[in-house]
Design a protein around this motif. Structure first.
Motif, PDB file in Angstrom:
ATOM      1  N   ALA A 152       0.832  -1.201   0.000  1.00 54.77           N
ATOM      2  CA  ALA A 152       0.000   0.000   0.000  1.00 54.77           C
ATOM      3  C   ALA A 152       0.869   1.254   0.000  1.00 54.77           C
ATOM      4  CB  ALA A 152      -0.926  -0.003   1.213  1.00 54.77           C
ATOM      5  N   SER A 153       1.982   1.219   0.713  1.00 54.48           N
ATOM      6  CA  SER A 153       2.851   2.400   0.750  1.00 54.48           C
ATOM      7  C   SER A 153       3.486   2.657  -0.610  1.00 54.48           C
ATOM      8  CB  SER A 153       3.935   2.231   1.818  1.00 54.48           C
ATOM      9  OG  SER A 153       4.773   1.121   1.534  1.00 54.48           O
ATOM     10  N   GLU A 154       3.806   1.592  -1.355  1.00 55.32           N
ATOM     11  CA  GLU A 154       4.363   1.777  -2.690  1.00 55.32           C
ATOM     12  C   GLU A 154       3.300   2.317  -3.651  1.00 55.32           C
ATOM     13  OE1 GLU A 154       7.988  -1.469  -3.072  1.00 55.32           O
ATOM     14  OE2 GLU A 154       5.921  -2.217  -3.135  1.00 55.32           O
ATOM     15  N   ILE A 155       2.073   1.830  -3.529  1.00 55.81           N
ATOM     16  CA  ILE A 155       0.996   2.359  -4.370  1.00 55.81           C
ATOM     17  C   ILE A 155       0.728   3.809  -4.009  1.00 55.81           C
ATOM     18  CG2 ILE A 155      -1.455   2.181  -4.932  1.00 55.81           C
ATOM     19  CD1 ILE A 155      -1.246  -0.809  -4.672  1.00 55.81           C
ATOM     20  N   LEU A 156       0.748   4.125  -2.709  1.00 55.54           N
ATOM     21  CA  LEU A 156       0.556   5.497  -2.278  1.00 55.54           C
ATOM     22  C   LEU A 156       1.629   6.411  -2.865  1.00 55.54           C
ATOM     23  CD1 LEU A 156      -0.738   7.702  -0.524  1.00 55.54           C
ATOM     24  CD2 LEU A 156       0.652   6.876   1.396  1.00 55.54           C
ATOM     25  N   ALA A 157       2.875   5.974  -2.806  1.00 54.91           N
ATOM     26  CA  ALA A 157       3.967   6.770  -3.372  1.00 54.91           C
ATOM     27  C   ALA A 157       3.788   6.957  -4.867  1.00 54.91           C
ATOM     28  CB  ALA A 157       5.310   6.101  -3.067  1.00 54.91           C
ATOM     29  N   TRP A 158       3.319   5.905  -5.537  1.00 53.95           N
ATOM     30  CA  TRP A 158       3.112   5.992  -6.981  1.00 53.95           C
ATOM     31  C   TRP A 158       1.980   6.955  -7.317  1.00 53.95           C
ATOM     32  CZ3 TRP A 158       5.567   5.083 -11.284  1.00 53.95           C
ATOM     33  CH2 TRP A 158       4.858   5.024 -12.485  1.00 53.95           C
ATOM     34  N   ILE A 159       0.872   6.876  -6.561  1.00 58.91           N
ATOM     35  CA  ILE A 159      -0.249   7.779  -6.803  1.00 58.91           C
ATOM     36  C   ILE A 159       0.199   9.231  -6.639  1.00 58.91           C
ATOM     37  CG2 ILE A 159      -2.464   8.575  -5.860  1.00 58.91           C
ATOM     38  CD1 ILE A 159      -3.114   5.641  -5.223  1.00 58.91           C
ATOM     39  N   LYS A 160       0.980   9.490  -5.594  1.00 61.66           N
ATOM     40  CA  LYS A 160       1.450  10.855  -5.373  1.00 61.66           C
ATOM     41  C   LYS A 160       2.421  11.290  -6.468  1.00 61.66           C
ATOM     42  CE  LYS A 160       0.688  11.118  -0.404  1.00 61.66           C
ATOM     43  NZ  LYS A 160       1.262  11.384   0.941  1.00 61.66           N
ATOM     44  N   PHE A 161       3.246  10.359  -6.928  1.00 63.66           N
ATOM     45  CA  PHE A 161       4.155  10.679  -8.032  1.00 63.66           C
ATOM     46  C   PHE A 161       3.371  11.031  -9.288  1.00 63.66           C
ATOM     47  CE2 PHE A 161       5.932   8.768 -11.937  1.00 63.66           C
ATOM     48  CZ  PHE A 161       6.969   9.659 -12.165  1.00 63.66           C
ATOM     49  N   VAL A 162       2.382  10.214  -9.612  1.00 69.22           N
ATOM     50  CA  VAL A 162       1.584  10.447 -10.817  1.00 69.22           C
ATOM     51  C   VAL A 162       0.839  11.769 -10.715  1.00 69.22           C
ATOM     52  CG1 VAL A 162      -0.418   9.605 -12.125  1.00 69.22           C
ATOM     53  CG2 VAL A 162       1.376   8.008 -11.421  1.00 69.22           C
ATOM     54  N   HIS A 163       0.274  12.017  -9.538  1.00 67.86           N
ATOM     55  CA  HIS A 163      -0.451  13.269  -9.354  1.00 67.86           C
ATOM     56  C   HIS A 163       0.490  14.469  -9.456  1.00 67.86           C
ATOM     57  CE1 HIS A 163      -3.318  16.176  -7.900  1.00 67.86           C
ATOM     58  NE2 HIS A 163      -2.478  16.520  -6.936  1.00 67.86           N
ATOM     59  N   GLY A 164       1.660  14.355  -8.824  1.00 66.62           N
ATOM     60  CA  GLY A 164       2.631  15.442  -8.899  1.00 66.62           C
ATOM     61  C   GLY A 164       3.080  15.697 -10.322  1.00 66.62           C
ATOM     62  N   ARG A 165       3.245  14.623 -11.087  1.00 65.65           N
ATOM     63  CA  ARG A 165       3.631  14.778 -12.491  1.00 65.65           C
ATOM     64  C   ARG A 165       2.548  15.489 -13.282  1.00 65.65           C
ATOM     65  NH1 ARG A 165       4.600   9.272 -15.367  1.00 65.65           N
ATOM     66  NH2 ARG A 165       2.313   9.258 -15.230  1.00 65.65           N
ATOM     67  N   PHE A 166       1.290  15.145 -13.009  1.00 61.90           N
ATOM     68  CA  PHE A 166       0.182  15.816 -13.685  1.00 61.90           C
ATOM     69  C   PHE A 166       0.199  17.316 -13.407  1.00 61.90           C
ATOM     70  CE2 PHE A 166      -3.971  17.691 -12.694  1.00 61.90           C
ATOM     71  CZ  PHE A 166      -4.486  17.818 -13.985  1.00 61.90           C
ATOM     72  N   VAL A 167       0.377  17.681 -12.134  1.00 62.04           N
ATOM     73  CA  VAL A 167       0.399  19.091 -11.775  1.00 62.04           C
ATOM     74  C   VAL A 167       1.568  19.786 -12.459  1.00 62.04           C
ATOM     75  CG1 VAL A 167       0.750  20.722  -9.867  1.00 62.04           C
ATOM     76  CG2 VAL A 167      -0.796  18.778  -9.581  1.00 62.04           C
ATOM     77  N   SER A 168       2.748  19.166 -12.424  1.00 52.97           N
ATOM     78  CA  SER A 168       3.942  19.762 -13.015  1.00 52.97           C
ATOM     79  C   SER A 168       3.781  19.953 -14.516  1.00 52.97           C
ATOM     80  CB  SER A 168       5.158  18.887 -12.718  1.00 52.97           C
ATOM     81  OG  SER A 168       6.327  19.440 -13.274  1.00 52.97           O
ATOM     82  N   GLU A 169       3.254  18.953 -15.192  1.00 57.70           N
ATOM     83  CA  GLU A 169       3.071  19.057 -16.633  1.00 57.70           C
ATOM     84  C   GLU A 169       2.053  20.128 -16.984  1.00 57.70           C
ATOM     85  OE1 GLU A 169       2.097  15.110 -17.856  1.00 57.70           O
ATOM     86  OE2 GLU A 169       4.195  14.437 -17.876  1.00 57.70           O
ATOM     87  N   ASP A 170       1.012  20.243 -16.175  1.00 57.89           N
ATOM     88  CA  ASP A 170       0.009  21.274 -16.428  1.00 57.89           C
ATOM     89  C   ASP A 170       0.597  22.665 -16.245  1.00 57.89           C
ATOM     90  OD1 ASP A 170      -2.804  22.177 -16.856  1.00 57.89           O
ATOM     91  OD2 ASP A 170      -2.579  22.883 -14.794  1.00 57.89           O
ATOM     92  N   VAL A 171       1.401  22.847 -15.197  1.00 55.29           N
ATOM     93  CA  VAL A 171       2.026  24.144 -14.970  1.00 55.29           C
ATOM     94  C   VAL A 171       2.984  24.474 -16.104  1.00 55.29           C
ATOM     95  CG1 VAL A 171       3.559  25.461 -13.441  1.00 55.29           C
ATOM     96  CG2 VAL A 171       1.725  24.043 -12.478  1.00 55.29           C
ATOM     97  N   ASP A 172       3.760  23.507 -16.555  1.00 57.06           N
ATOM     98  CA  ASP A 172       4.661  23.728 -17.689  1.00 57.06           C
ATOM     99  C   ASP A 172       3.882  24.216 -18.908  1.00 57.06           C
ATOM    100  OD1 ASP A 172       6.876  22.976 -16.246  1.00 57.06           O
ATOM    101  OD2 ASP A 172       6.895  20.910 -16.997  1.00 57.06           O
TER     102      ASP A 172
END
Length: 333
Positions: free
Chosen positions: A104-124
């Motif tokens: 669950a902690s690895e999935i949690l880290a992945w979800i946060k990574f994916v979400h962070g990437r989405f935000v970063s790409e949108d800001v770019d």
């Protein structure tokens, strides 16, 4: 097991997330949407789908909860075979310690990574659009000129009512921009511009989210939200249409869980508790949900086989960025 939505959801039927303007590309400039029309209101709602949450029957609740109706259609872009193959490659990335199990902690880290990437790409993407002098920041002048000059400058293009609507949108965007702009110089650094575009990601923007939420739902302008205003934000009945059961349930939710002091309305404190619950982590709940639904041997971790056996739940969840990661090449991760 019910779980919350990690993304920001404005209403059950997603009406407030539907853009009202179309991005128009002209020969020399781009027409941009105001923040409110582009993003929708920033707050979450506990009820995430009209469908019953019964994973033994189908995953429609999960798909609509995680994606919204339109985004859920991304699931249909690939064949099951292609989806499973690409999902398997994603699992290898989620398994950060390479022990062949996903926790669950690895999935949690992945979800946060994916979400962070989405935000970063949108800001770019937005920086490329608004940063006209290419200095890596966006001034209020750059943003407002690009977004509102065409909306407010032509009397014959919009009638008086429309122009007043956009004038108020500009004022609201300016207020949020200034709140995000910590040093008050009316020039947003990348981090400040991120706070403007994605205020839900920043603690110092939470009060602004509450203010905007009240303004959107409080139709009579008394500064609080009564149950009818709360319901009307999610549901507009057709003529002579009987009230659906989910609306009746939501009214009871308002009474039991939203209106904490039982005075028949939500004040600012109660609205803050509703949209920013202190004990509610959407990403963590979704990670646990994915484990719970796929862990056949109940050892609190998943093998690749367990994930692939339940592939249709994963491709419709945040673990794959709403299905989008299934269309990415493996070398993009």
């Amino acid at each position: 097991m019910n779980c919350g939505c990690f993304r920001v959801v404005a209403s059950r039927n997603m009406r407030t997330l539907t853009p009202l303007l179309v991005v128009a590309i002209c020969t020399s400039w781009v027409v941009c949407k105001p923040t409110q029309e582009k993003k929708g209101r920033v707050h979450h709602n506990k009820d995430l789908s009209d469908h019953q949450h019964d994973d033994s029957q189908d995953f429609q609740y999960d798909h609509e909860a995680f994606l919204g109706k339109e985004e859920a259609k991304t699931f249909d872009q690939l064949t099951p075979e292609e989806s499973k193959e690409r999902l398997g490659k994603i699992v290898d990335n989620i398994d950060s310690n390479n022990d062949t199990y996903v926790t669950a902690s690895e999935i949690l880290a992945w979800i946060k990574f994916v979400h962070g990437r989405f935000v970063s790409e949108d800001v770019d993407k937005q920086l490329r659009l608004f940063d006209k002098n290419h200095d890596g920041s966006v001034s209020w002048a750059e943003y407002s000129n690009q977004t509102y000059s065409h909306l407010l400058g032509e009397v014959e293009f919009y009638d008086v009512v429309e122009k007043e609507k956009y004038r108020k949108m500009k004022e609201r965007d300016e207020r949020r921009f200034k709140h995000a702009d910590k040093d008050g110089d009316l020039i947003a650094t990348r981090d400040e511009f991120t706070a403007f575009l994605h205020p839900e990601e920043f603690d110092y923007m939470q009060d602004m989210i509450v203010t905007e939420t009240i303004e959107d739902i409080d139709k009579n302008g008394d500064g609080v939200v009564d149950v009818d205003e709360y319901i009307s934000d999610m549901y507009t009945p057709e003529t002579d249409e009987p009230e659906p059961e989910w609306v009746k349930t939501e009214r009871q939710q308002f009474k039991d869980h939203r209106d904490l002091n039982k005075d028949g309305k939500m004040d600012r404190t109660e609205i803050t508790h509703w949209i920013h619950p202190q004990d509610y982590d959407h990403a963590d709940l979704e990670a646990k949900h994915l484990i719970y639904e796929s862990d056949k041997d109940k050892d609190d971790k998943l093998t690749k086989r367990e994930i692939l056996d339940n592939w249709n739940m994963f491709v419709g969840s945040q673990a794959t960025n709403y299905g989008e990661d299934l269309t990415r090449r493996h070398d993009e991760f």
